[in-house]
Every structure is written in structure tokens, then in C-alpha cells.
Design a protein around this motif. Structure first.
Motif, mmCIF file in Angstrom:
data_model
loop_
_atom_site.group_PDB
_atom_site.id
_atom_site.type_symbol
_atom_site.label_atom_id
_atom_site.label_comp_id
_atom_site.label_asym_id
_atom_site.label_seq_id
_atom_site.Cartn_x
_atom_site.Cartn_y
_atom_site.Cartn_z
ATOM 1 N N UNK A 191 -15.377 -1.792 -11.017
ATOM 2 C CA UNK A 191 -15.480 -0.525 -10.286
ATOM 3 C C UNK A 191 -14.108 -0.116 -9.743
ATOM 4 N N UNK A 192 -13.368 -1.088 -9.232
ATOM 5 C CA UNK A 192 -12.056 -0.812 -8.619
ATOM 6 C C UNK A 192 -10.974 -0.483 -9.647
ATOM 7 N N UNK A 193 -11.242 -0.762 -10.908
ATOM 8 C CA UNK A 193 -10.324 -0.371 -11.987
ATOM 9 C C UNK A 193 -10.727 0.979 -12.565
ATOM 10 N N UNK A 194 -12.031 1.175 -12.747
ATOM 11 C CA UNK A 194 -12.529 2.420 -13.346
ATOM 12 C C UNK A 194 -12.218 3.623 -12.458
ATOM 13 N N UNK B 22 -3.930 3.461 -5.651
ATOM 14 C CA UNK B 22 -4.114 2.034 -5.360
ATOM 15 C C UNK B 22 -4.950 1.761 -4.117
ATOM 16 N N UNK B 23 -4.823 2.621 -3.103
ATOM 17 C CA UNK B 23 -5.556 2.375 -1.863
ATOM 18 C C UNK B 23 -6.964 2.976 -1.864
ATOM 19 N N UNK B 24 -7.241 3.894 -2.800
ATOM 20 C CA UNK B 24 -8.559 4.503 -2.874
ATOM 21 C C UNK B 24 -9.697 3.488 -2.984
ATOM 22 N N UNK B 25 -9.596 2.504 -3.891
ATOM 23 C CA UNK B 25 -10.653 1.488 -3.976
ATOM 24 C C UNK B 25 -10.848 0.706 -2.677
ATOM 25 N N UNK B 26 -9.757 0.435 -1.942
ATOM 26 C CA UNK B 26 -9.903 -0.232 -0.642
ATOM 27 C C UNK B 26 -10.725 0.632 0.311
ATOM 28 N N UNK C 24 -4.186 -4.833 -2.293
ATOM 29 C CA UNK C 24 -3.133 -4.740 -1.278
ATOM 30 C C UNK C 24 -1.807 -5.263 -1.820
ATOM 31 N N UNK C 25 -1.825 -6.428 -2.469
ATOM 32 C CA UNK C 25 -0.583 -7.012 -2.976
ATOM 33 C C UNK C 25 0.110 -6.069 -3.954
ATOM 34 N N UNK C 26 -0.665 -5.460 -4.834
ATOM 35 C CA UNK C 26 -0.091 -4.523 -5.806
ATOM 36 C C UNK C 26 0.429 -3.270 -5.099
ATOM 37 N N UNK C 27 -0.414 -2.706 -4.226
ATOM 38 C CA UNK C 27 -0.065 -1.454 -3.550
ATOM 39 C C UNK C 27 1.171 -1.598 -2.684
#
Length: 498
Positions: A445-448, A418-422, A126-129
């Protein structure tokens, strides 16, 4: 309208916002006020104020500008319909969950459901997005101010950005969410008024009545809404609607910014009334934004106005301000300026408040201590608020050196990654109640997943027979994350089931 006149209006505008901030935060400026507005917000104020936050300067400038493209026209409304469905899902599924758990930061759900590492990962996403997305939105209005005001005074672009962020910091750092609820209501009023008044002014310039304007837009080359001829293209109706649904769930329902406003209502009933009301207004106002776009192009054609060029590239983002400032009377120009300023700063002030809240709650644990609002923690919060202001400044400077695309395109592209992993994290938590995860592997997983999506998006035409991945990228991203979480899953205990 002269650059000096524009500058005076901006100074008065921010003077009013700072005055409101001082009045609102006079009684209390502690962390409970900043984070949750003392859980006492009126739902109708939240609903109206959220319009300004959700729309931003991107909707105000880029959406009308994109209407001129044969591949776009009114196709954005397909996406808006998806947005509306997404808002209703948030109201009926996510809000009850957040209220039942009495959350300050919505990522507290991930902590209790999947574990501490997953929780920190979600909050970091969230902070990055939100930092990147809000920086892009602010960038849009800053480049307009730079072109039409500060270039006249030989003020460097970086100074314009710094001044803008400094003004936002000045009226948000004390009262936070409580201030935002009031100032965003005022700013939304300016935004909505400017849309309707702009339509009236352009119609008058074109010598069109309301009915004639409707017919002119309807019969123009800009008014096609539904594109269903070629499913390979990015504007295909099903792609747009599905993309709108999932982008909304991710960028609103899984985003601390807009959810923070909902969580400031007294109870779930008022929060849901807020979302239902907001959804109706949101759909209607977007119809008018698209209509503004069609009328702008009709006006430009009639008056031989070219799309402004920047570094040899036509920038449709500049068409609205070009016409408002240089081809309409001074009053319409003032109305446009107020609307643009309100749209963009209502988004940025809200984002800075949410970023500060998330960092203070999710990483400094301020809501988990009895002395969360003591002077020491309030000072820490001020420093965090300042830190995110400076970080946003750096993002804008970097983006300015690289950008050659429409800002609305860039925002949704970044959001998809960026929001897809969330989306995947929350989907796993909600639908796989019998399972949890090996917490320490979740960040990988959230990076890959975004990396795989980047590869697919870049090579989709080759890999899938000229199929273009567009707004559905966020769905693919969330699905890959979900599958990855399944691969690292294990049976859940009774404490981790919700």
C-alpha cells in the motif's frame, strides 16, 4: 570577500562546534545520551534550537530567492500559516501520545498499533525521506561554498561535500542529541542574528529607514501574500494553507528528527511549551526572510545586478550569496556566511543524529536490550552514523548531476511523495481504533500510493481541467494510503487499540 577569508571563518566556526561537542560529551557519550539526551533537555533551549533545524539553508536562500517570481512573491507565507496550525496539532495530539507511550523512536507507536511489518515500513519511509531531504538541504549550502570558495582553490565538488559531512560527523558522533541541543542553540543565534542584520545592512545600502523599508517592500511587486484568484494554480491560498498543515504534521510530527528533540524534554508540559514557543518564533522569522527577499530584489534592481546563471539557467538560489559576497561590505558578508552555515548545518547534524537513532532503535533494537550502551553497541552506533553520512554524500552527488530547479521546490515535492504514506499510517492508527490491518500487505500500500500520486501529479492538468496539484499532493497521498489500509483492515484486538 575573498575565498581565503571565507575559508578561515568556516574553519573557526567548526572548531568552536567541535570544542562544544567535546565539552558536552566529556562526561558521557553512551547511547542514552546520544538517543535521548538523558531526558533532561531544557525546553527553552530545545525551542530556540529547533528554529535552526526547521528553517535550514533552504529557507535562508531559496525562500528569499523565490520572492522575485510573480507567481510566488510572499505566497510562501500562506504555507507558513498552515505550518503554524500543524505545529499546534502536533503539540496537542501527537506529543501526548508519544509521551504516554514513553517512546524513543516515534515509530514504536506503529509497531504496537498495526504490527511489526507496518513498523519497519514506517521507519524505512522515514530513513529514505529524511536522507533525501537532508541531502537536498546540505546540497544548497555546498553549491554556494563551491561557487564562492572551493572553486577558487580548484577543489572538486565531491571533495567539498565530503569535507562538509566529515566536519558534521566530527562534532555529532559522540554526544548525539545532547550535543545537538547545545550546538543548534548557538547556530540558531547566528541564523536569527544574520537575518535581522542583513535587513539592516541592505536598508543602509538603499538609504532607507525601517519605516521607509517597510513601505518600499509593501509597495513593491514582491509583497503579495494571499493568492485567491485562481484555484487551479499551485499558489491558491487554500492549497497552500492545507498543504502547510499536512506537510508539517508529516515532516515534523511524524518525523523522528524534530520529535526526538521534543522527547528529550523532562515531561509533556515542557515539550508543549517548547512547541508553542517555537511556533511563534517560526512565524515571525519567516516574515523577515520574505522581507529579505523583497529587499534583495529591490537592491538588485537599483544596482543592475542580474540573477546568477548556471548552465544557461537563472538560479535565484544564488541571488542572496551573490549580493552578500560581492556587493556588500565584508562585515555583512561574514554575517551572511555565519547565518547560511548555521541554518544548513543545524539541519544536517540533527538529521544525521535522528537517522542514526531510528536505525539503531527500529532495526537494531538497541533500546530494547539492557546493555544498549555497552561499548559494542556504541561502536555499532558509530558505524551507523558513518554509514548515513556516506549515504547522504552519494545522494548529493547524484542530485547535483540532475538538478535544475529551486531546491525548496524539490524538497517539498519529494516530501509529498515520501511522507504521504506516513500520514496515512498514523491517520489510520489514530482514527480507526476498532480496526487494525493485515500487516504483511502494508508495504505494498505504501508503495502503490506514491506511484498513483506521481501519475496524478504528472497528468493533473489533463485529467482535472488545467488543475495543478501542488502542496495538496501530500494530502492526496495520505488519503490514498488511508483508503488502501481500510481495504486490508480487520477488527482490532484490545491489545492493538490506543
Amino acid at each position: 570577500m575573498s575565498a581565503g577569508t571565507i575559508l578561515v571563518i568556516i574553519i573557526i566556526y567548526f572548531g568552536v562546534l567541535i570544542l562544544i561537542s567535546n565539552l558536552v560529551s566529556k562526561k558521557s557519550s553512551d547511547n542514552d545520551t546520544f538517543f535521548k539526551a538523558n531526558k533532561n533537555s531544557k525546553w527553552y533551549l530545545v525551542a530556540f534550537g529547533m528554529i535552526g533545524t526547521a528553517l535550514s539553508g533552504v529557507t535562508f536562500i531559496s525562500v528569499p530567492g523565490n520572492v522575485g517570481s510573480p507567481e510566488s512573491q510572499f505566497s510562501y507565507f500562506q504555507f507558513v500559516l498552515g505550518n503554524a496550525i500543524g505545529f499546534l496539532i502536533i503539540a496537542k495530539v501527537l506529543l501526548p501520545l508519544y509521551y504516554r507511550m514513553n517512546l524513543t523512536s516515534i515509530y514504536g507507536y506503529i509497531e504496537q498499533r498495526l504490527g511489526i511489518v507496518s513498523y519497519k515500513t514506517a521507519a524505512s519511509i522515514f530513513l529514505i525521506s529524511r536522507t533525501i531531504g537532508s541531502a537536498f538541504r546540505l546540497y544548497l549550502v555546498v553549491i554556494v561554498l563551491q561557487r564562492y570558495v572551493f572553486d577558487f582553490f580548484d577543489v572538486p565538488f565531491a571533495a567539498t561535500v565530503l569535507i562538509s559531512l566529515g566536519l558534521i560527523f566530527a562534532y555529532t558522533y559522540r554526544g548525539g542529541l545532547k550535543t545537538i541541543i547545545i550546538t543548534d542553540t548557538l547556530q540558531t543565534f547566528f541564523l536569527v542574528s544574520s537575518v535581522f542584520l542583513t535587513i539592516i545592512f541592505i536598508c543602509q545600502s538603499l538609504d532607507l529607514s525601517a519605516i521607509e523599508a517597510f513601505e518600499a517592500v509593501k509597495n513593491s511587486n514582491y509583497s503579495k501574500i494571499f493568492f485567491y484568484e485562481d484555484y487551479l494554480k499551485g499558489n491558491f491560498v487554500l492549497k497552500q494553507i492545507l498543504g502547510g498543515i499536512f506537510v508539517t504534521i508529516a515532516m515534523v510530527g511524524l518525523d523522528q528528527d524534530l520529535m526526538q528533540k521534543n522527547l528529550s524534554c523532562k515531561n509533556i508540559g515542557e515539550a508543549q511549551k517548547n512547541m508553542f514557543t517555537f511556533t511563534g518564533i517560526f512565524v515571525v522569522i519567516n516574515i523577515f526572510f520574505l522581507s529579505v527577499g523583497a529587499l534583495l530584489y529591490l537592491f538588485a534592481t537599483k544596482n543592475n545586478i542580474e540573477i546568477p546563471m548556471v548552465n544557461g539557467v537563472a538560479r535565484t538560489d544564488y541571488l542572496f550569496p551573490e549580493i552578500a559576497f560581492n556587493h556588500l561590505a565584508i562585515f555583512p558578508a561574514i554575517i551572511f556566511l555565519l547565518g547560511l552555515t548555521a541554518a544548513t548545518f543545524a539541519t544536517t547534524d540533527s538529521a544525521l543524529t535522528a537517522l542514526t537513532t531510528s536505525f539503531c532503535v527500529d532495526f537494531l533494537n538497541m533500546d530494547k536490550t539492557e546493555n544498549a550502551s555497552n561499548p559494542k553497541n556504541v561502536k555499532k552506533r558509530h558505524l551507523v552514523h558513518l554509514g548515513f553520512s556516506l549515504l547522504m554524500f552519494l545522494v548529493i552527488i547524484v542530485f547535483n548531476s540532475l538538478n535544475d530547479q529551486s531546491v525548496v521546490t524539490m524538497i517539498f515535492k519529494v516530501a509529498s511523495y515520501t511522507y504521504g504514506p506516513l500520514l496515512g499510517l498514523y491517520a489510520f492508527g489514530l482514527f480507526m481504533k476498532s480496526k487494525t490491518v493485515h500487516d504483511k500487505f502494508v508495504p505494498f500500500i505504501c508503495i502503490i500510493s506514491p506511484l498513483v500520486c506521481f501519475f496524478l501529479a504528472k497528468n493533473s492538468a489533463v485529467l482535472f481541467g488545467n488543475y495543478v496539484i501542488d502542496n495538496e499532493l501530500i494530502i492526496i497521498n495520505g488519503l490514498i494510503t488511508f483508503i488502501g489500509l481500510l481495504l486490508i483492515s480487520k477488527p482490532a484486538t484490545s491489545e492493538t487499540r490506543f
